[in-house]
Design a protein around this motif. Structure first.
Motif, mmCIF file in Angstrom:
data_model
loop_
_atom_site.group_PDB
_atom_site.id
_atom_site.type_symbol
_atom_site.label_atom_id
_atom_site.label_comp_id
_atom_site.label_asym_id
_atom_site.label_seq_id
_atom_site.Cartn_x
_atom_site.Cartn_y
_atom_site.Cartn_z
ATOM 1 N N GLU A 43 0.833 -1.207 0.000
ATOM 2 C CA GLU A 43 0.000 0.000 0.000
ATOM 3 C C GLU A 43 0.866 1.255 0.000
ATOM 4 O OE1 GLU A 43 -3.592 1.925 -0.286
ATOM 5 O OE2 GLU A 43 -3.098 -0.209 -0.450
ATOM 6 N N ASN A 44 1.994 1.209 0.689
ATOM 7 C CA ASN A 44 2.901 2.360 0.688
ATOM 8 C C ASN A 44 3.424 2.625 -0.721
ATOM 9 O OD1 ASN A 44 2.616 2.843 3.401
ATOM 10 N ND2 ASN A 44 4.382 1.606 4.014
ATOM 11 N N GLN A 45 3.780 1.533 -1.427
ATOM 12 C CA GLN A 45 4.233 1.705 -2.800
ATOM 13 C C GLN A 45 3.132 2.314 -3.672
ATOM 14 O OE1 GLN A 45 6.404 -1.540 -4.684
ATOM 15 N NE2 GLN A 45 6.741 -2.504 -2.682
ATOM 16 N N LEU A 310 -5.899 -7.100 19.912
ATOM 17 C CA LEU A 310 -5.862 -6.211 18.756
ATOM 18 C C LEU A 310 -5.945 -6.980 17.436
ATOM 19 C CD1 LEU A 310 -3.138 -3.638 19.836
ATOM 20 C CD2 LEU A 310 -5.608 -3.363 19.830
ATOM 21 N N ALA A 311 -5.939 -8.311 17.504
ATOM 22 C CA ALA A 311 -6.037 -9.097 16.271
ATOM 23 C C ALA A 311 -7.324 -8.788 15.509
ATOM 24 C CB ALA A 311 -5.954 -10.594 16.595
ATOM 25 N N VAL A 312 -8.418 -8.602 16.274
ATOM 26 C CA VAL A 312 -9.698 -8.292 15.624
ATOM 27 C C VAL A 312 -9.607 -6.950 14.911
ATOM 28 C CG1 VAL A 312 -12.144 -7.857 16.020
ATOM 29 C CG2 VAL A 312 -10.961 -9.643 17.314
ATOM 30 N N LEU A 313 -8.951 -5.966 15.601
ATOM 31 C CA LEU A 313 -8.805 -4.648 14.996
ATOM 32 C C LEU A 313 -7.960 -4.722 13.730
ATOM 33 C CD1 LEU A 313 -9.246 -1.598 15.143
ATOM 34 C CD2 LEU A 313 -7.246 -1.441 16.634
ATOM 35 N N VAL A 314 -6.869 -5.534 13.802
ATOM 36 C CA VAL A 314 -6.018 -5.677 12.627
ATOM 37 C C VAL A 314 -6.807 -6.289 11.465
ATOM 38 C CG1 VAL A 314 -3.976 -6.856 11.709
ATOM 39 C CG2 VAL A 314 -3.921 -5.827 13.990
ATOM 40 N N PHE A 315 -7.640 -7.273 11.815
ATOM 41 C CA PHE A 315 -8.455 -7.919 10.777
ATOM 42 C C PHE A 315 -9.351 -6.907 10.064
ATOM 43 C CE2 PHE A 315 -12.591 -9.693 9.697
ATOM 44 C CZ PHE A 315 -12.226 -10.615 8.732
ATOM 45 N N PHE A 316 -10.049 -6.094 10.889
ATOM 46 C CA PHE A 316 -10.936 -5.106 10.283
ATOM 47 C C PHE A 316 -10.147 -4.040 9.522
ATOM 48 C CE2 PHE A 316 -14.017 -6.698 13.447
ATOM 49 C CZ PHE A 316 -15.062 -6.955 12.583
ATOM 50 N N LEU A 317 -8.935 -3.711 10.053
ATOM 51 C CA LEU A 317 -8.105 -2.749 9.343
ATOM 52 C C LEU A 317 -7.721 -3.282 7.962
ATOM 53 C CD1 LEU A 317 -6.423 -0.158 9.243
ATOM 54 C CD2 LEU A 317 -4.579 -1.405 10.378
ATOM 55 N N LEU A 318 -7.299 -4.554 7.929
ATOM 56 C CA LEU A 318 -6.947 -5.158 6.650
ATOM 57 C C LEU A 318 -8.156 -5.237 5.726
ATOM 58 C CD1 LEU A 318 -4.606 -8.066 7.819
ATOM 59 C CD2 LEU A 318 -3.954 -5.876 6.828
ATOM 60 N N ALA A 319 -9.301 -5.579 6.303
ATOM 61 C CA ALA A 319 -10.520 -5.656 5.486
ATOM 62 C C ALA A 319 -10.856 -4.295 4.893
ATOM 63 C CB ALA A 319 -11.685 -6.172 6.327
ATOM 64 N N ASN A 320 -10.684 -3.229 5.725
ATOM 65 C CA ASN A 320 -10.969 -1.886 5.216
ATOM 66 C C ASN A 320 -9.992 -1.483 4.125
ATOM 67 O OD1 ASN A 320 -13.148 -1.457 6.873
ATOM 68 N ND2 ASN A 320 -11.937 -0.617 8.553
ATOM 69 N N ILE A 321 -8.710 -1.883 4.317
ATOM 70 C CA ILE A 321 -7.711 -1.560 3.289
ATOM 71 C C ILE A 321 -8.072 -2.246 1.973
ATOM 72 C CG2 ILE A 321 -5.294 -1.874 2.631
ATOM 73 C CD1 ILE A 321 -4.559 -1.520 5.576
ATOM 74 N N ARG A 323 -11.001 -3.294 1.072
ATOM 75 C CA ARG A 323 -12.228 -2.703 0.532
ATOM 76 C C ARG A 323 -11.932 -1.370 -0.143
ATOM 77 N NH1 ARG A 323 -15.116 -3.831 4.395
ATOM 78 N NH2 ARG A 323 -14.806 -1.984 5.706
ATOM 79 N N ARG A 324 -11.035 -0.601 0.455
ATOM 80 C CA ARG A 324 -10.666 0.675 -0.147
ATOM 81 C C ARG A 324 -9.990 0.473 -1.499
ATOM 82 N NH1 ARG A 324 -6.082 4.795 2.208
ATOM 83 N NH2 ARG A 324 -6.085 6.244 0.423
ATOM 84 N N ARG A 325 -9.085 -0.515 -1.552
ATOM 85 C CA ARG A 325 -8.420 -0.791 -2.822
ATOM 86 C C ARG A 325 -9.432 -1.218 -3.895
ATOM 87 N NH1 ARG A 325 -3.828 -4.975 -2.202
ATOM 88 N NH2 ARG A 325 -3.666 -4.467 -4.421
ATOM 89 N N ARG A 326 -10.364 -2.072 -3.511
ATOM 90 C CA ARG A 326 -11.368 -2.502 -4.484
ATOM 91 C C ARG A 326 -12.233 -1.326 -4.925
ATOM 92 N NH1 ARG A 326 -11.700 -7.105 -1.021
ATOM 93 N NH2 ARG A 326 -13.520 -6.198 0.031
ATOM 94 N N SER A 329 -10.296 0.794 -7.277
ATOM 95 C CA SER A 329 -10.187 0.108 -8.560
ATOM 96 C C SER A 329 -11.485 0.196 -9.344
ATOM 97 C CB SER A 329 -9.801 -1.364 -8.334
ATOM 98 O OG SER A 329 -9.764 -2.061 -9.556
ATOM 99 N N ARG A 330 -12.623 0.004 -8.643
ATOM 100 C CA ARG A 330 -13.914 0.105 -9.330
ATOM 101 C C ARG A 330 -14.153 1.519 -9.843
ATOM 102 N NH1 ARG A 330 -15.783 -3.499 -5.157
ATOM 103 N NH2 ARG A 330 -16.467 -1.704 -3.915
ATOM 104 N N LEU A 331 -13.734 2.503 -9.055
ATOM 105 C CA LEU A 331 -13.905 3.881 -9.498
ATOM 106 C C LEU A 331 -13.092 4.163 -10.758
ATOM 107 C CD1 LEU A 331 -13.884 5.833 -6.103
ATOM 108 C CD2 LEU A 331 -15.821 5.468 -7.632
ATOM 109 N N ARG A 332 -11.857 3.664 -10.765
ATOM 110 C CA ARG A 332 -11.037 3.870 -11.951
ATOM 111 C C ARG A 332 -11.642 3.181 -13.169
ATOM 112 N NH1 ARG A 332 -6.787 3.306 -8.181
ATOM 113 N NH2 ARG A 332 -6.656 1.076 -8.588
#
Length: 862
Positions: A43-45, A310-321, A323-326, A329-332
């Motif tokens: 994501e940083n890249q 914090l594993a649950v938080l990390v999971f949701f964070l990854l899911a949000n990331i 979802r944001r990428r998707r 991508s859909r917007l593009r």
């Protein structure tokens, strides 16, 4: 002591589960940490790539805005308007000095002044050749500035043979509202590609159609990132946007977020180019994951161990990331597909000014309004309110509503097409702003709903017709579901079966309290008749089954029953439709007629009807009743099947059904069903008249009889003979004719004998037969007169025609009993039968019967 042992056992039994839980938790947290590091690295890249690309776009946008300000300032220069108005020479020294100075200041390739017809009247010096006098009316930037718009248009120079970005703005003279011409500035492609080369990535400027116009990779030029539609290719050829170059597809896919070029993985990103619809595409090589330092690993492991929650938080964070990428991508992809949607959408898409001009329009919008293409629509429609709306006031109402709500959806109105025809449309409108000058305009969608509204009206009418037919049908119709519940019944079915609605107020009915048997007395099950026999792998559906029914009120009816299954798309039985016909009178009449015999009358009637027997009428009536009851069911089934076939027709086009194209079969099918029903009704009427004629009649069964009705009934029975015998059968029946006291069937037998003899006397169908009735007030008699233009009766035979067994047609099957019996019947009713004849000119028969009111008066006097 045993209690302590149990407690220790419980602890030891929980230990393996606890160890397994810790192991799973460690595995999950470790895996999550690994994936987190990987995704964050990726994501940083991508974020760094996107920021660099946006900075590049901002730099290009800044350069374009500076040039736009310069040419707008030049467009307001009075020297330019004087040249366009013809006040000064186009190629004067001051004009050329101003254009060359502007060209040097903004580091452009060319600055020129165009007339409204697209011809260059003055331009700055060009290193290769002069462009003055060339016409560029085919370029969109000329067309746009002619409408008063500022346009940015990247293109290949037709004369200069170099690529560049053309900036065009209109020139207005003092007090003018229509442009005199335009100022056009061309930025050389070298400046843009110089910015692209400063980037360490693979960068390209891409047109709305996906064609690479500029790039730091020369091999990418004039390649398309996606296939060109025929309409897009035609647009490119018409505007010569890419010159003579051949457009070919890329060797790799640039429509996704990542791609592979030369066995290397690249991140793909896009940002808008400072020209509407254009974009800057960049590919950055995916770097391998950089391992974290040892200290960071220790801190991460310690944190994950201590903060397992914090594993649950990390999971949701990854899911949000993700979802944001998707989403990004859909917007593009949505942005890339917007142009294709605009070109190929079935609904009309348009942009218009508040003044009433179309700024942009899709091909479907032009087709809806009856124009050849969008350019014809935009050039011919100068006031949308007056040229398009049937009621110009509706556009003003829409604008007022937009001012309040900023968005109008599914607004129905009427449009006038180019040929003058009126259509119904649904509009969705909103207010948007122009990217370049921030001017507001209207953007919307237009859908032609003329056919939809017509279909809805037709469907509503058909529903009303079916409802009325069901309510007024002389047949009882019910629907039964698989649970043996009656879900629908028309009024006639409620009357016949004595149905009552359930207390919940719905359309279901309580199970009728009836007893059913066949005509032989065998008890039948109502459930079996209504639904069970329609089940799969059971007996065939019931057709024309005669049953006897005794209701709870003691009333006994005889019914004719037809039952057929209704199945869903998968062939499963859902309901069964049953049709009841009340044949009580018919059955009782048949039983009564079976006990009566009139040998002499039956023999004469059989001869008069062409050896027609009552058994033939019965055999005709059986299949005809089946045809009539099932033709209506077939008509209803066709209405339901038509909706499915129409859907298949719309999706797959025309197809054959019964050897006929469905588009023709669909229009002919209702006519065929209607003709079947009309023919069946006609057969039923003829059979009924034949059966009535074949029934028993006697002098004792007297009733009030309308002679006109007797004649009409006889005409039906003899219809075929009349049509074969004469082309001129005239029937004149007096209105308000008094009734006579007689038996209908016996009197009908007399009329048939008279008309039949007249038909047999005609040698040529061109000769006529005249039948009329009247009332003689002096004698109080109803008179029937039948005249024919036949061969007539010789004078020597006229006095013997009513003698028993006297006939001149014995070789044709005549018995000589017809007129003899007819005279006897008429005399029984107090009437007379007279004959007048002239050989070769025809015969006239006059039958007189005392009117019923005269007979009543006479009886009263006695």
């Amino acid at each position: 002591m045993p209690f302590m042992k149990d407690k220790m056992f419980q602890r030891w039994s929980l230990l393996p589960a606890f160890v397994l839980f810790l192991g799973l938790l460690t595995l999950v947290l470790g895996t999550s940490a690994w994936f987190t590091v990987r995704l964050l690295n990726h994501e940083n890249q991508r974020s760094s790539h996107h920021v660099d690309l946006e900075l590049l776009a901002k730099q290009m946008e800044h350069n374009l805005r500076q040039r736009l300000e310069v040419i707008r300032t030049l467009a307001h220069n009075g020297m330019v308007s004087n040249v366009l108005r013809g006040v000064t020479e186009p190629d004067n020294h001051d004009m050329r000095l101003a254009l060359n100075t502007t060209n040097e200041v903004v580091h452009s390739e060319l600055v020129a002044v165009y007339a409204t017809n697209g011809t260059i009247v003055s331009s700055s010096n060009n290193k290769t050749m002069s462009t003055t006098g060339f016409n560029y009316a085919f370029r969109p930037y000329v067309q746009g500035s002619r409408r008063g718009e500022t346009i940015v248009f990247p293109a290949f120079g037709v004369v200069t043979r170099t690529r560049g970005v053309y900036l065009s703005t209109p020139v207005y003279g003092p007090g003018r509202t229509v442009p005199l011409g335009m100022v056009v500035l061309k930025i050389g492609i070298g400046e843009i590609e110089g910015l692209l080369k400063e980037s360490g990535d693979l960068v390209a400027v891409v047109s709305p159609e996906g064609v690479v116009f500029a790039s730091n990779q020369p091999s990418w030029l004039y390649h398309t990132t996606r296939p060109l539609s025929p309409m897009a290719a035609e647009q490119i050829n018409r505007t010569r946007q890419f010159g003579p170059h051949r457009i070919v597809p890329m060797a790799f896919d640039l429509t996704r977020d990542e791609t592979t070029i030369g066995r290397r993985r690249y991140l793909v990103d896009r940002v808008p180019f400072p020209v509407p619809g254009w974009s800057i595409l960049s590919c950055r090589q995916v770097l391998p994951m950089i391992p974290l330092p040892g200290l960071h690993k220790f801190l991460l492991a310690t944190t994950l161990s201590v903060m397992g929650g914090l594993a649950v938080l990390v999971f949701f964070l990854l899911a949000n990331i993700q979802r944001r990428r998707r989403t990004e991508s859909r917007l593009r992809r949505a942005e890339e597909k917007y142009h294709n949607i605009f070109i190929n959408a079935s609904m009309g898409i348009f942009q218009s000014s508040f003044a009433g001009r179309y700024l942009e329009a899709s091909p479907s919008m032009a087709r809806i309004l009856g124009y050849r293409d969008p350019s014809q629509l935009m050039s011919e429609v100068r006031d949308i309110g007056r040229n398009v709306y049937v009621d110009p006031g509706e556009r003003a109402a829409v604008l007022d509503r937009l001012a309040r709500e900023e968005l109008v959806e599914d607004y129905e109105t009427r449009f006038r097409r180019r040929d003058g025809s009126v259509i119904r449309v649904a509009l969705s409108l909103r207010i948007v702003s122009n990217f370049q000058d921030n001017e507001p305009f209207l953007e919307g969608f237009c859908l032609d709903i003329t056919a939809k509204r017509a279909a809805e009206d037709a469907l509503r009418r058909e529903h009303d017709i079916v409802s009325r037919v069901m309510e007024t049908s002389p047949l009882g119709i019910i629907l039964t579901n698989k649970d043996k519940e009656i879900t629908f019944a028309n009024p006639k079915a409620e009357e016949l079966l004595g149905l009552t609605r359930t207390s919940n107020g719905g359309a279901e009915y309580a199970h009728p309290d009836v007893r059913m048997t066949d005509l032989s007395g065998r008890i039948l099950s109502l459930d079996d008749l209504l639904i069970t026999r329609a089940m799969p792998r059971r007996e065939s559906p019931i057709a024309y089954l005669r049953i006897a029914m005794t209701r709870s009120d003691g009333r006994r009816l005889y019914l004719s029953l037809n039952t057929a299954p209704l199945r869903n798309a998968s062939g499963e039985l859902t309901e069964a439709v049953s049709i009841f016909e009340d044949i009580t009178d018919k059955v009782l009449t048949e039983r009564e007629e079976a006990l009566k015999q009139q040998h002499l009358v039956q023999v004469d009637r059989m001869i008069s009807l062409g050896i027609l027997t009552s058994g033939v009428a019965h055999e005709i009536n059986n299949p005809n009743t089946f045809i009539m009851s099932n033709a209506q069911l077939f008509t209803d089934a066709w209405q339901e099947a038509r909706a499915i076939l129409d859907g298949y027709y719309k999706e797959n086009g025309d197809f054959l059904i019964g050897g006929l194209q469905y588009s023709k079969f669909r229009d002919r099918m209702p006519q065929l069903c209607s003709r079947i029903l009309e023919g069946s009704v006609r057969i039923q009427r003829i059979v009924k008249e034949l059966r009535n004629y074949s029934g028993k009649g006697s002098a004792a069964s007297l009733a009030s009889v309308d002679v006109n009705d007797v004649i009409r009934s006889a005409e039906i029975l003899l219809g075929n003979m009349i049509r074969k015998s004469t082309d001129h059968f005239d029937l004149h029946l007096a209105a308000d004719l008094p009734t006579v006291r007689a038996d209908f069937q016996r009197l009908e037998q007399v009329v048939i004998n008279i008309v039949q003899n007249a038909c047999q006397a005609l040698p040529d169908p061109s000769l006529s037969i005249h039948v009329s009735t009247k009332y003689d007030s002096e004698s109080g008699s109803v008179i029937l007169v039948c005249s024919d233009e036949g061969i007539g009766i010789p004078e020597g035979q006229l006095g013997h025609i009513t003698d028993p067994f006297f006939t001149t047609k014995r070789d044709k099957g005549g018995t000589g009993l017809g007129l003899s019996i007819s005279l006897k019947i008429v005399r029984e009713y107090g009437g007379t039968l007279k004959f007048r004849s002239n050989p070769e000119r025809g015969t006239t028969v006059e039958m007189q019967l005392p009117a019923e009111h005269r007979a009543l008066d006479r009886d009263g006097a006695r």
